[in-house]
Design an enzyme around this catalytic site. Structure first.
Site, PDB file in Angstrom:
ATOM      1  N   SER A 129       0.831  -1.198   0.000  1.00 30.81           N
ATOM      2  CA  SER A 129       0.000   0.000   0.000  1.00 30.81           C
ATOM      3  C   SER A 129       0.875   1.261   0.000  1.00 30.81           C
ATOM      4  O   SER A 129       1.672   1.453  -0.919  1.00 30.81           O
ATOM      5  CB  SER A 129      -0.966  -0.041   1.194  1.00 30.81           C
ATOM      6  OG  SER A 129      -2.010   0.889   1.032  1.00 30.81           O
ATOM      7  N   ASP A 283      -8.220  -5.604  -6.201  1.00 29.73           N
ATOM      8  CA  ASP A 283      -8.048  -4.348  -5.460  1.00 29.73           C
ATOM      9  C   ASP A 283      -8.893  -3.269  -6.135  1.00 29.73           C
ATOM     10  O   ASP A 283      -8.813  -3.068  -7.351  1.00 29.73           O
ATOM     11  CB  ASP A 283      -6.568  -3.955  -5.469  1.00 29.73           C
ATOM     12  CG  ASP A 283      -6.218  -2.902  -4.425  1.00 29.73           C
ATOM     13  OD1 ASP A 283      -7.073  -2.034  -4.139  1.00 29.73           O
ATOM     14  OD2 ASP A 283      -5.094  -2.930  -3.907  1.00 29.73           O
ATOM     15  N   HIS A 312      -7.733  -5.305  -1.623  1.00 31.22           N
ATOM     16  CA  HIS A 312      -6.481  -4.653  -1.250  1.00 31.22           C
ATOM     17  C   HIS A 312      -5.745  -5.435  -0.162  1.00 31.22           C
ATOM     18  O   HIS A 312      -4.514  -5.458  -0.132  1.00 31.22           O
ATOM     19  CB  HIS A 312      -6.784  -3.229  -0.767  1.00 31.22           C
ATOM     20  CG  HIS A 312      -5.566  -2.417  -0.463  1.00 31.22           C
ATOM     21  ND1 HIS A 312      -4.587  -2.164  -1.403  1.00 31.22           N
ATOM     22  CD2 HIS A 312      -5.148  -1.800   0.681  1.00 31.22           C
ATOM     23  CE1 HIS A 312      -3.630  -1.429  -0.859  1.00 31.22           C
ATOM     24  NE2 HIS A 312      -3.938  -1.209   0.402  1.00 31.22           N
TER      25      HIS A 312
END
Length: 338
Positions: A129, A283, A312
């Site tokens: 991330s 995602d 995600h």
């Protein structure tokens, strides 16, 4: 929390032109640096998180094996351990906390890695991330230093849609009455709970919810999952810190600096590291299509989407063993390459 170290960086000038006085970088190391200082890995922290949230990756037998490698987890500015709105004295506290870009973060992390620890080469730069955004910056700001690169469920530049997703998260948080004059005067319980529920719809895929995989997380019902897994997760964070990280995330761009002057393709083309780029197949905000564009302009990169319906979360999954193994195997592959 006392299981980490603090590097006092003194006064630092940020990309904004502001001087942040008494900047402090928190970090934790695992394993030992070998005599040639050739076994170092930088593992970057994600949104709102510290080393505690990701250190389950660091264990013997896994790619980030502390018996083989010297792993450094530097905390992003704004996460509550490094200098943040929650621990900075006036006049730069809370809403007056200056904006740290991802570039600022990595340049200051470089002072830790190169100047304090004396490391000239990184075996691997990786993260999930926002950690992936930092890894990308490592490979573009210091291309001769990073041997291998593994951005997981992240991007080299925040996409317009990702920016809008964060606007929704931010709007839910700042709608709380505790938000006044540009910062939170007390902990916004309603805002944090609302933020958690908004985030829950984006961080995991439609298929995840259809197949009720929240049961694997120990939830007894969907509502239980939302309250414990999402409201509870954000209630333990500082709201002003979260706002600082949202700004940093929204403005992430490897080319937004004097090295590349907004030439995104040039920045990507500068990466010398052998790379495996791992977006999550489902995602919803770091999309495979954005990673495809990035890999197209990188010299030694492979696109390897994570085949998971965990959205995600597939890239940082300590619940679903197949997702963890997929990423861990890719990291092992990179580290095994001479």
């Amino acid at each position: 929390m006392t299981d980490h170290q603090i590097l006092d960086l003194g006064n630092v000038v940020l990309q904004s032109g502001l001087t942040f006085r008494g900047a402090k970088l928190a970090y934790k190391t695992y394993g030992k640096l070998n005599a040639g200082k050739s076994n170092a890995i930088v593992f970057n922290t994600p949104f709102g998180a510290s080393h505690l949230d990701i250190e389950f990756w660091v264990k013997p037998g896994c790619a980030l094996d502390p018996e083989k490698y010297f792993i450094v987890i530097p905390s992003m500015f704004g996460n509550g351990l490094s200098s943040s709105p929650s621990n900075t004295p006036a006049p730069f506290d809370r809403g007056r906390y200056p904006h740290f870009t991802v570039y600022d973060n990595v340049v200051l992390q470089h002072r830790l890695i190169a100047d304090t620890l004396g490391i000239e080469k990184l075996k691997l730069a990786t993260g999930w991330s926002m950690g992936a955004q930092q890894a990308y910056h490592w490979a573009t700001i210091y291309p001769d230093m990073v041997e291998h690169l593994a951005p997981v469920c992240g991007s080299a530049r925040t996409s317009p849609h990702n920016f809008v997703f964060l606007e929704g998260v931010k709007a839910a948080l700042t709608a709380d009455a505790a938000y006044r004059d540009g910062w939170f005067h007390e902990q916004p319980v309603r805002g944090l709970r609302a933020m958690g529920r908004v985030y829950a719809g984006w961080a995991l895929s439609q298929s995840f919810y259809r197949e009720e995989l929240w049961r694997q997380a120990g939830a007894s019902s969907l509502e239980d999952f939302l309250v414990v897994g999402w409201e509870g997760n954000f209630l333990r964070r500082d709201a002003n810190n979260l706002l600082a990280h949202i700004w940093t995330w929204q403005h992430a761009d490897i080319s937004a600096n004097n090295l590349y002057n907004k030439d995104f393709k040039k920045a990507l083309g500068s990466i010398k590291a052998r790379a495996i780029v791992m977006p999550g197949a489902t995602d919803l905000y770091f999309q495979v299509a954005d990673s495809e564009i990035e890999v197209k302009h990188m010299v030694r990169a492979e696109l390897r989407p994570i085949p998971s319906i965990w959205g995600h979360r597939a890239g940082n999954n300590n619940i679903h063993a197949a997702d963890f193994k997929f990423v861990d195997d890719a990291l092992k592959e990179l580290l095994a390459h001479a």
